[in-house]
Structure formats: structure tokens, C-alpha cells
Motif scaffolding. Structure first.
Motif, PDB file in Angstrom:
ATOM      1  N   LEU A 164       0.357  -1.123  -0.159  1.00 51.36           N
ATOM      2  CA  LEU A 164      -0.299  -0.496   0.095  1.00 51.36           C
ATOM      3  C   LEU A 164       1.241   0.840   0.134  1.00 51.36           C
ATOM      4  N   TYR A 165       0.800   1.962  -0.776  1.00 45.63           N
ATOM      5  CA  TYR A 165       1.481   3.955  -1.116  1.00 45.63           C
ATOM      6  C   TYR A 165       0.193   4.490  -0.845  1.00 45.63           C
ATOM      7  N   VAL A 166       0.379   5.215   0.067  1.00 44.35           N
ATOM      8  CA  VAL A 166      -0.505   6.038   0.455  1.00 44.35           C
ATOM      9  C   VAL A 166       0.068   7.809  -0.213  1.00 44.35           C
TER      10      VAL A 166
ATOM     11  N   CYS B  22      -8.251  19.487  -0.423  1.00 47.64           N
ATOM     12  CA  CYS B  22      -7.802  18.468   0.042  1.00 47.64           C
ATOM     13  C   CYS B  22      -8.463  16.980  -0.272  1.00 47.64           C
ATOM     14  N   GLY B  23      -7.237  16.412  -0.349  1.00 48.00           N
ATOM     15  CA  GLY B  23      -6.867  14.786  -1.317  1.00 48.00           C
ATOM     16  C   GLY B  23      -6.112  13.987  -0.921  1.00 48.00           C
ATOM     17  N   ALA B  24      -6.290  12.813  -1.201  1.00 49.76           N
ATOM     18  CA  ALA B  24      -5.134  12.185  -1.343  1.00 49.76           C
ATOM     19  C   ALA B  24      -5.284  11.289  -2.207  1.00 49.76           C
ATOM     20  N   ARG B  25      -3.920   9.890  -2.487  1.00 47.56           N
ATOM     21  CA  ARG B  25      -3.721   8.904  -3.773  1.00 47.56           C
ATOM     22  C   ARG B  25      -3.470   8.134  -2.950  1.00 47.56           C
ATOM     23  N   LEU B  26      -4.439   6.767  -3.279  1.00 42.30           N
ATOM     24  CA  LEU B  26      -3.256   5.265  -2.796  1.00 42.30           C
ATOM     25  C   LEU B  26      -3.121   4.769  -3.930  1.00 42.30           C
TER      26      LEU B  26
ATOM     27  N   MET C 198      -4.443  -1.130  -8.590  1.00 41.77           N
ATOM     28  CA  MET C 198      -5.029  -0.275  -7.884  1.00 41.77           C
ATOM     29  C   MET C 198      -5.136   0.405  -7.205  1.00 41.77           C
ATOM     30  N   GLU C 199      -5.866   2.175  -8.059  1.00 39.21           N
ATOM     31  CA  GLU C 199      -5.109   3.284  -7.740  1.00 39.21           C
ATOM     32  C   GLU C 199      -6.381   3.897  -7.682  1.00 39.21           C
ATOM     33  N   TYR C 200      -6.251   4.722  -6.368  1.00 35.45           N
ATOM     34  CA  TYR C 200      -7.977   5.449  -5.914  1.00 35.45           C
ATOM     35  C   TYR C 200      -7.125   6.650  -5.657  1.00 35.45           C
ATOM     36  N   VAL C 201      -8.218   7.275  -6.300  1.00 33.62           N
ATOM     37  CA  VAL C 201      -7.967   8.957  -6.470  1.00 33.62           C
ATOM     38  C   VAL C 201      -8.667   9.783  -4.826  1.00 33.62           C
ATOM     39  N   LEU C 202      -8.503  10.433  -3.807  1.00 33.50           N
ATOM     40  CA  LEU C 202      -9.788  10.780  -2.689  1.00 33.50           C
ATOM     41  C   LEU C 202      -9.988  11.954  -2.408  1.00 33.50           C
ATOM     42  N   ARG C 203     -10.954  12.580  -2.997  1.00 33.83           N
ATOM     43  CA  ARG C 203     -11.073  14.044  -2.485  1.00 33.83           C
ATOM     44  C   ARG C 203     -12.273  14.208  -1.326  1.00 33.83           C
ATOM     45  N   PHE C 204     -11.318  14.942  -0.306  1.00 38.46           N
ATOM     46  CA  PHE C 204     -11.948  15.111   1.254  1.00 38.46           C
ATOM     47  C   PHE C 204     -13.292  16.394   0.645  1.00 38.46           C
ATOM     48  N   LYS C 205     -13.655  16.414   1.462  1.00 39.40           N
ATOM     49  CA  LYS C 205     -15.579  17.221   1.653  1.00 39.40           C
ATOM     50  C   LYS C 205     -15.326  18.154   2.788  1.00 39.40           C
TER      51      LYS C 205
END
Length: 165
Positions: free
Chosen positions: A65-67, A76-80, A90-97
């Protein structure tokens, strides 16, 4: 180029160049079509689990797992990136509300990655983060000095009990 435009023309075929897609459009599309999964532990399960860390076992298959996360004036957001045993990423992009500091965003990324790994049934995982604070708090080299970081650390420790890491 003109040759390629004329040749298909006699068959009533026309060429239209594809416009470039902006990276944030793809990320927004992914974020819009993913559904939230609440796999946080129940208070009873959290209270009954032990506090010791679980070391990596050489006999179990290892996921990776890479974060990474960031926060700025725009949000703000994140990438996993969760890599399976077969080396499928498996790549994920998160956007925080919500507004968060960089350290809070890094913890949110780690928690999201751990929840995903738990949901997929991962037993052993190598975790990589570029956040010095998060890594050192999780490995007990730094103390969590404010309430926000202490809460994130406690939630991370609850999730880490499900893995050898």
C-alpha cells in the motif's frame, strides 16, 4: 496528414482529433461513481482486540500500500495505490469534502487504504508513506501531542490490528 484526411473521405469517414482530458476530470469522474464503504470496527471489536503490533510473517503473501495526500487552499485529497499479490496496482484518488491539515490528510489517506485492504481480506501488507509525522507516530517513535493526531493514531492502530505489517 492530408493524405490520411483525403483517403477515408471517399468512404464517407471523417477524422476528428481527440481532445486532451484534464487529470482532475478523470479524478472527479472516479470520485463521482464510487460508493462509500463503511468498514470501521465496532466499539466492541475495538475494545476486545490486543494492543501489540503484528510483525510480518514470511509465509503469508504480502500486499503493498502506497499512500500520499496533500492539502491547500483549493481543498485536500489523497492518492492510494494498493498492489495485489499478482502485482496488479489498484489506484484510487480521494477528494475530501472537509478542510484538513497536511498531516490529517495523510492520516485520512492511510485510513482509507487500510479500510480498503481490510475489505479485500488482506492479511499481510507493506505500507509506504512520505509523511514523517504519520510514519513515526504509527511506529511509536513520536508521540501524538494534540487531540486530532491522537484520534487519528488510535483509529489507525485499531485498523492495523487486522494485519501483519
Amino acid at each position: 496528414m492530408i493524405k490520411w484526411a483525403i483517403a477515408p473521405g471517399k468512404f464517407d469517414i471523417s477524422y476528428h482529433p481527440k481532445l486532451a482530458e484534464k487529470g482532475h476530470v478523470v479524478a472527479d469522474f472516479i470520485a463521482g461513481f464510487t460508493y462509500p464503504v463503511d468498514i470501521s470496527p465496532t466499539p466492541e471489536a475495538a475494545a476486545s482486540s490486543s494492543l501489540g503490533t503484528r510483525k510480518v510473517k514470511p509465509t503469508l503473501p504480502v500486499w503493498t500500500l502506497y499512500v500520499d495526500a496533500s492539502s491547500n487552499q483549493q481543498g485536500c485529497g489523497a492518492r492510494l495505490v494498493l498492489t495485489t499479490l499478482d502485482k496488479v496496482a489498484m489506484e484510487y484518488v480521494l477528494r475530501f469534502k472537509f478542510k484538513a491539515s497536511n498531516n490529517e490528510a495523510e492520516y485520512e489517506a492511510l485510513l482509507a487504504g487500510l479500510r480498503l485492504a481490510k475489505h479485500l481480506g488482506v492479511k499481510q501488507i507493506n505500507i509506504f508513506s512520505d509523511s514523517q509525522l504519520v510514519v513515526n507516530q504509527v511506529t511509536n517513535n513520536f508521540d501524538a501531542k494534540n487531540n486530532s493526531m491522537a484520534a487519528y493514531l488510535a483509529q489507525t492502530q485499531l485498523l492495523l490490528k487486522h494485519f501483519h505489517y
